[in-house]
Write a protein that holds these residues in place. Structure first.
Motif, short mmCIF file in Angstrom:
data_model
loop_
_atom_site.label_atom_id
_atom_site.label_comp_id
_atom_site.label_asym_id
_atom_site.label_seq_id
_atom_site.Cartn_x
_atom_site.Cartn_y
_atom_site.Cartn_z
N THR A 57 92.77 -32.27 33.56
CA THR A 57 93.55 -31.97 34.78
C THR A 57 92.73 -31.39 35.92
N GLY A 58 91.56 -30.81 35.62
CA GLY A 58 90.77 -30.14 36.64
C GLY A 58 91.29 -28.77 37.00
N ARG A 59 92.28 -28.25 36.26
CA ARG A 59 92.84 -26.93 36.57
C ARG A 59 92.04 -25.84 35.87
N VAL A 60 92.01 -24.67 36.51
CA VAL A 60 91.31 -23.53 35.94
C VAL A 60 92.26 -22.75 35.04
N TRP A 61 91.78 -22.37 33.85
CA TRP A 61 92.49 -21.52 32.91
C TRP A 61 91.64 -20.28 32.68
N ALA A 62 92.28 -19.19 32.26
CA ALA A 62 91.55 -17.93 32.07
C ALA A 62 92.14 -17.14 30.93
N VAL A 63 91.27 -16.38 30.26
CA VAL A 63 91.73 -15.41 29.26
C VAL A 63 91.35 -14.02 29.74
N GLU A 64 92.20 -13.04 29.38
CA GLU A 64 91.93 -11.68 29.82
C GLU A 64 92.36 -10.68 28.76
N HIS A 65 91.66 -9.54 28.76
CA HIS A 65 91.99 -8.45 27.86
C HIS A 65 93.33 -7.83 28.24
N HIS A 81 99.74 -15.27 24.21
CA HIS A 81 99.22 -13.90 24.14
C HIS A 81 98.88 -13.57 22.70
N TRP A 82 97.93 -12.65 22.56
CA TRP A 82 97.50 -12.17 21.25
C TRP A 82 97.95 -10.71 21.11
N THR A 83 98.93 -10.49 20.26
CA THR A 83 99.41 -9.14 19.96
C THR A 83 99.62 -9.05 18.46
N PRO A 84 98.80 -8.30 17.71
CA PRO A 84 97.74 -7.40 18.15
C PRO A 84 96.59 -8.13 18.85
N SER A 85 95.81 -7.36 19.58
CA SER A 85 94.70 -7.89 20.35
C SER A 85 93.57 -8.37 19.45
N ILE A 86 92.93 -9.48 19.86
CA ILE A 86 91.67 -9.88 19.24
C ILE A 86 90.49 -9.48 20.14
N ALA A 87 90.79 -8.79 21.25
CA ALA A 87 89.78 -8.47 22.28
C ALA A 87 89.12 -9.76 22.75
N VAL A 88 89.96 -10.63 23.32
CA VAL A 88 89.52 -11.97 23.70
C VAL A 88 88.38 -11.87 24.72
N ALA A 89 87.38 -12.73 24.56
CA ALA A 89 86.21 -12.72 25.44
C ALA A 89 86.08 -14.09 26.11
N GLY A 90 84.96 -14.79 25.89
CA GLY A 90 84.77 -16.07 26.55
C GLY A 90 85.68 -17.16 26.01
N MET A 91 85.80 -18.25 26.77
CA MET A 91 86.60 -19.39 26.35
C MET A 91 85.98 -20.67 26.87
N THR A 92 86.31 -21.77 26.20
CA THR A 92 85.88 -23.08 26.67
C THR A 92 86.90 -24.13 26.25
N PHE A 93 87.06 -25.16 27.07
CA PHE A 93 87.78 -26.35 26.66
C PHE A 93 86.81 -27.28 25.95
N TYR A 94 87.27 -27.90 24.88
CA TYR A 94 86.39 -28.80 24.14
C TYR A 94 86.69 -30.24 24.52
N ASP A 95 85.63 -31.01 24.87
CA ASP A 95 85.81 -32.43 25.15
C ASP A 95 84.65 -33.26 24.59
N GLY A 96 83.98 -32.73 23.56
CA GLY A 96 82.84 -33.44 22.99
C GLY A 96 83.23 -34.41 21.89
N ASP A 97 82.21 -35.06 21.34
CA ASP A 97 82.43 -36.05 20.28
C ASP A 97 82.18 -35.50 18.88
N ALA A 98 81.54 -34.34 18.79
CA ALA A 98 81.21 -33.81 17.47
C ALA A 98 82.46 -33.44 16.67
N PHE A 99 83.49 -32.93 17.38
CA PHE A 99 84.76 -32.58 16.76
C PHE A 99 85.88 -33.35 17.48
N PRO A 100 86.03 -34.64 17.18
CA PRO A 100 86.98 -35.44 17.95
C PRO A 100 88.41 -34.94 17.89
N GLU A 101 88.81 -34.31 16.77
CA GLU A 101 90.19 -33.82 16.65
C GLU A 101 90.43 -32.59 17.53
#
Length: 382
Positions: free
Chosen positions: A237-245, A295-315
């Motif tokens: 989609t080209g949209r920006v997503w974000a995770v935060e503590h 949301h994660w409750t209890p917290s996992i202290a979420v840090a970095g994130m990425t969308f996956y679009d590679g071929d190594a893990f097609p699922e």
């Protein structure tokens, strides 16, 4: 095998992947779709925070203590690159993210974010962004293009994660509430607790939602954030997503849209440290604000994130993978439109600061230690 089978069944019932095999420095995790091997690519780092992929299998990695290094394809750790600006290393402040310019192949330009002092040695700081040409062991022609307003005392919640839009025109930067400035996340005359959007040269796009509005800073894209720790662009989609503590609970995955308010500190699933509702909080939802996608409750202290679009893990294509510090996990989120329809957690046995997809389609992780931190690689087992 019987004990392992019971552990596997229990962990899958909880949506958490089970650690099955540990051999030397590699270990195998069984997930819903495939077995994943986690191996060490490099070690000897100190509090690494950001990673970017260079040609020929090399990586740029930041260390919060103010060092920017190149890691060679064989895992060799290079000497610190000269020319990094003065960084105030205090609590959560330091050298933060690194990103390649969209035209890196021709310009050799990189971007970094860091905790910038008001004056040399000052404890009054804010998040800043700058760019330079990556030369032979040094940054050439460094230029600061953004400095968060206002600068304040304290060493918490800098944000600092960066990502370019798909077309390379825009740079998004996530910013934090600086800890004790949380109510300013609701104020448009401050960059506190916002996601900002700039052109690559630092200029403000004139179609940003608050351009021309009296009392509002024009860089702001969205506001009401607590401490953005990961952002990425959804490939489909080209949209920006974000995770935060969140605070004590209430880590969020958001889909920040222009001009919208994401609630902090008025609306949160978290609570005050030590328990109980924060005095500023109204509840899980406040009219005029946006609910998190997840949301994660209890917290996992979420840090970095990425969308996956590679071929190594097609699922996994189209999935969000989010790093957990306190939780020591990678959370894999299956996305359907604007909804999360399934979560699976992979136990990593390390605090994970960042996760990024490499050019080879594998996933690269930064562990969060003050001594001998690592770059890990996740790839299909066997």
């Amino acid at each position: 095998m019987k004990i392992a089978s019971i552990a596997l069944a229990t962990s899958l019932a909880l949506g958490t992947s089970a650690l099955l095999v540990s051999q030397a420095e590699a270990k195998t995790i069984e997930t819903r779709w495939a077995d994943v091997e986690v191996e060490t690519v490099a070690d000897g780092l100190v509090r690494p925070w950001g990673i970017a992929f260079l040609p020929e299998g090399r990586m740029l990695v930041t260390e919060m203590e103010g060092r920017l290094r190149i890691i060679e394809a064989d895992g060799t750790l290079g000497d610190p690159i000269r020319g990094v600006p003065e960084v105030i290393v205090r609590n959560q402040g330091g050298l933060l993210d690194v990103a390649l310019a969209p035209d890196f192949e021709t310009s050799n330009r990189i971007y970094i974010s860091w905790s910038e002092p008001e004056a040399s040695g000052s404890n009054i700081t804010s998040t800043a962004v700058g760019h330079a040409v990556l030369g032979d062991g040094e940054l050439v022609g460094f230029e600061r293009i953004f400095s968060q307003y206002p600068k304040v005392e304290g060493g918490r919640h800098y944000g600092g994660r960066m990502v370019f839009s798909q077309d390379g025109r825009y740079l998004f930067v996530g910013l934090g509430d600086r800890g004790h400035q949380m109510m300013e996340s609701q104020d448009l005359d401050s960059h506190t607790g916002t996601l900002i959007r700039l052109y690559a040269n630092g200029d403000v796009p004139q179609d940003n939602p608050f351009v021309g509005r009296e009392g509002a800073l024009p860089e702001i894209w969205s506001y009401g954030h607590r401490n953005i720790q990961g952002i990425d662009i959804q490939p489909s989609t080209g949209r920006v997503w974000a995770v935060e503590h969140g605070p004590q609970g209430g880590d969020e995955l958001n889909l920040p849209e222009p001009g919208k308010n994401y609630g902090w500190p008025l609306a949160t699933h978290g609570e005050a440290y030590g328990g109980g509702q924060m005095s500023e909080t109204v509840g899980f939802y406040v009219e005029g604000t946006e609910l998190p996608v997840w949301h994660w409750t209890p917290s996992i202290a979420v840090a970095g994130m990425t969308f996956y679009d590679g071929d190594a893990f097609p699922e996994w294509q189209g999935n969000v993978l989010a790093a957990g510090l306190r939780g020591e996990v990678i959370a894999r989120l299956e996305i359907d439109g604007d909804r999360v329809i399934h979560e699976e957690r992979m136990d990593m046995d390390y605090r994970i600061r960042e996760i990024r997809q490499g050019p080879d389609g594998y996933l690269y992780l930064l562990t969060d230690e003050r001594e001998n931190a690592k770059v890990l690689r996740m790839r299909p087992a066997n």
